[in-house]
Design a protein around this motif. Sequence first.
Motif, mmCIF file in Angstrom:
data_model
loop_
_atom_site.group_PDB
_atom_site.id
_atom_site.type_symbol
_atom_site.label_atom_id
_atom_site.label_comp_id
_atom_site.label_asym_id
_atom_site.label_seq_id
_atom_site.Cartn_x
_atom_site.Cartn_y
_atom_site.Cartn_z
ATOM 1 N N GLU A 22 0.832 -1.211 0.000
ATOM 2 C CA GLU A 22 0.000 0.000 0.000
ATOM 3 C C GLU A 22 0.867 1.261 0.000
ATOM 4 O O GLU A 22 0.616 2.195 -0.759
ATOM 5 N N THR A 23 1.899 1.282 0.811
ATOM 6 C CA THR A 23 2.799 2.431 0.866
ATOM 7 C C THR A 23 3.573 2.565 -0.440
ATOM 8 O O THR A 23 3.806 3.683 -0.913
ATOM 9 N N ARG A 24 3.956 1.464 -1.031
ATOM 10 C CA ARG A 24 4.662 1.511 -2.312
ATOM 11 C C ARG A 24 3.771 2.086 -3.410
ATOM 12 O O ARG A 24 4.224 2.883 -4.241
ATOM 13 N N LEU A 25 2.489 1.698 -3.415
ATOM 14 C CA LEU A 25 1.568 2.254 -4.398
ATOM 15 C C LEU A 25 1.370 3.752 -4.186
ATOM 16 O O LEU A 25 1.315 4.521 -5.145
ATOM 17 N N ARG A 26 1.272 4.179 -2.940
ATOM 18 C CA ARG A 26 1.157 5.624 -2.665
ATOM 19 C C ARG A 26 2.395 6.365 -3.138
ATOM 20 O O ARG A 26 2.302 7.474 -3.653
ATOM 21 N N PHE A 27 3.567 5.757 -2.966
ATOM 22 C CA PHE A 27 4.798 6.382 -3.459
ATOM 23 C C PHE A 27 4.768 6.518 -4.975
ATOM 24 O O PHE A 27 5.125 7.567 -5.517
ATOM 25 N N LEU A 28 4.352 5.462 -5.672
ATOM 26 C CA LEU A 28 4.283 5.534 -7.131
ATOM 27 C C LEU A 28 3.282 6.594 -7.589
ATOM 28 O O LEU A 28 3.534 7.325 -8.547
ATOM 29 N N LEU A 29 2.150 6.694 -6.894
ATOM 30 C CA LEU A 29 1.183 7.735 -7.235
ATOM 31 C C LEU A 29 1.777 9.126 -7.015
ATOM 32 O O LEU A 29 1.588 10.029 -7.837
ATOM 33 N N THR A 36 -3.278 7.772 -11.913
ATOM 34 C CA THR A 36 -3.388 6.314 -11.942
ATOM 35 C C THR A 36 -3.104 5.778 -13.339
ATOM 36 O O THR A 36 -2.664 4.643 -13.490
ATOM 37 N N ARG A 37 -3.327 6.593 -14.369
ATOM 38 C CA ARG A 37 -3.048 6.166 -15.741
ATOM 39 C C ARG A 37 -1.548 5.958 -15.944
ATOM 40 O O ARG A 37 -1.119 4.971 -16.540
ATOM 41 N N GLN A 38 -0.725 6.886 -15.437
ATOM 42 C CA GLN A 38 0.726 6.746 -15.587
ATOM 43 C C GLN A 38 1.253 5.570 -14.766
ATOM 44 O O GLN A 38 2.132 4.826 -15.215
ATOM 45 N N VAL A 39 0.732 5.399 -13.555
ATOM 46 C CA VAL A 39 1.146 4.271 -12.717
ATOM 47 C C VAL A 39 0.756 2.958 -13.398
ATOM 48 O O VAL A 39 1.526 1.997 -13.409
ATOM 49 N N VAL A 45 -0.626 -2.670 -16.165
ATOM 50 C CA VAL A 45 -1.973 -3.134 -15.832
ATOM 51 C C VAL A 45 -2.938 -2.039 -16.273
ATOM 52 O O VAL A 45 -2.524 -0.967 -16.723
ATOM 53 N N SER A 46 -4.234 -2.291 -16.122
ATOM 54 C CA SER A 46 -5.203 -1.274 -16.523
ATOM 55 C C SER A 46 -5.308 -0.191 -15.453
ATOM 56 O O SER A 46 -4.973 -0.394 -14.283
ATOM 57 N N GLN A 47 -5.831 0.953 -15.873
ATOM 58 C CA GLN A 47 -6.005 2.064 -14.938
ATOM 59 C C GLN A 47 -7.013 1.691 -13.863
ATOM 60 O O GLN A 47 -6.842 2.038 -12.697
ATOM 61 N N ARG A 48 -8.052 0.964 -14.239
ATOM 62 C CA ARG A 48 -9.076 0.556 -13.276
ATOM 63 C C ARG A 48 -8.492 -0.366 -12.206
ATOM 64 O O ARG A 48 -8.873 -0.310 -11.050
ATOM 65 N N THR A 49 -7.534 -1.204 -12.585
ATOM 66 C CA THR A 49 -6.893 -2.096 -11.615
ATOM 67 C C THR A 49 -6.145 -1.284 -10.565
ATOM 68 O O THR A 49 -6.246 -1.566 -9.368
ATOM 69 N N VAL A 50 -5.407 -0.274 -10.991
ATOM 70 C CA VAL A 50 -4.695 0.581 -10.037
ATOM 71 C C VAL A 50 -5.690 1.307 -9.146
ATOM 72 O O VAL A 50 -5.474 1.447 -7.933
ATOM 73 N N GLN A 51 -6.809 1.754 -9.706
ATOM 74 C CA GLN A 51 -7.829 2.430 -8.903
ATOM 75 C C GLN A 51 -8.407 1.488 -7.854
ATOM 76 O O GLN A 51 -8.667 1.907 -6.720
ATOM 77 N N ARG A 52 -8.583 0.221 -8.193
ATOM 78 C CA ARG A 52 -9.080 -0.752 -7.206
ATOM 79 C C ARG A 52 -8.074 -0.965 -6.078
ATOM 80 O O ARG A 52 -8.449 -1.193 -4.934
ATOM 81 N N TRP A 53 -6.780 -0.940 -6.432
ATOM 82 C CA TRP A 53 -5.747 -1.166 -5.416
ATOM 83 C C TRP A 53 -5.657 -0.010 -4.428
ATOM 84 O O TRP A 53 -5.324 -0.227 -3.268
ATOM 85 N N VAL A 54 -5.911 1.220 -4.857
ATOM 86 C CA VAL A 54 -5.656 2.378 -4.002
ATOM 87 C C VAL A 54 -6.921 3.036 -3.462
ATOM 88 O O VAL A 54 -6.833 4.026 -2.746
#
Length: 148
Positions: A22-29, A36-39, A45-54
């Motif tokens: 979770e902290t790693r995803l926040r760092f990438l954001l 979320t599109r760039q991440v 992965v898809s943008q929607r997948t990143v949105q589900r993760w965060v």
Amino acid sequence: MGEIAQGLERALRTRPVPPDTETRLRFLLAAHQGSTRQVAAVLEVSQRTVQRWVTKKPGARRSPGPAQIQVIEEAVSARWQPRVRARRQTRAEAEGFVLHTRARFGFADAARPRTTRGCGTSPSACPGRPLENCSPRGTPARASSSRW
């Protein structure tokens, strides 16, 4: 990545990489200005997948799988403290670098002393005597008639 390469990477950092996903995803954001599109493009992965993760909604939140966790870890490690790493790397290239390592050679029982060919003493304990004249199991050696 091998252990030596990981040691070099640790030496080039001043702070540890975030421990949980979770902290790693926040760092990438944060590194991609909250996009979320760039991440998603970085993690492939898809943008929607990143949105589900965060997402902060408790029912909609999903956690990434083991393969995605590995990709996230590699992406964060590549982007973690780039200026500090570059500064330390140029300094190490200019002044030199010392890396301390430890090695194990796979000996299963290194603490027990070894004997050679059934001798009770090691060959270094009786220099000048051939191994055939070494006594088996610590008993006195027989003297041969030609030599002794």
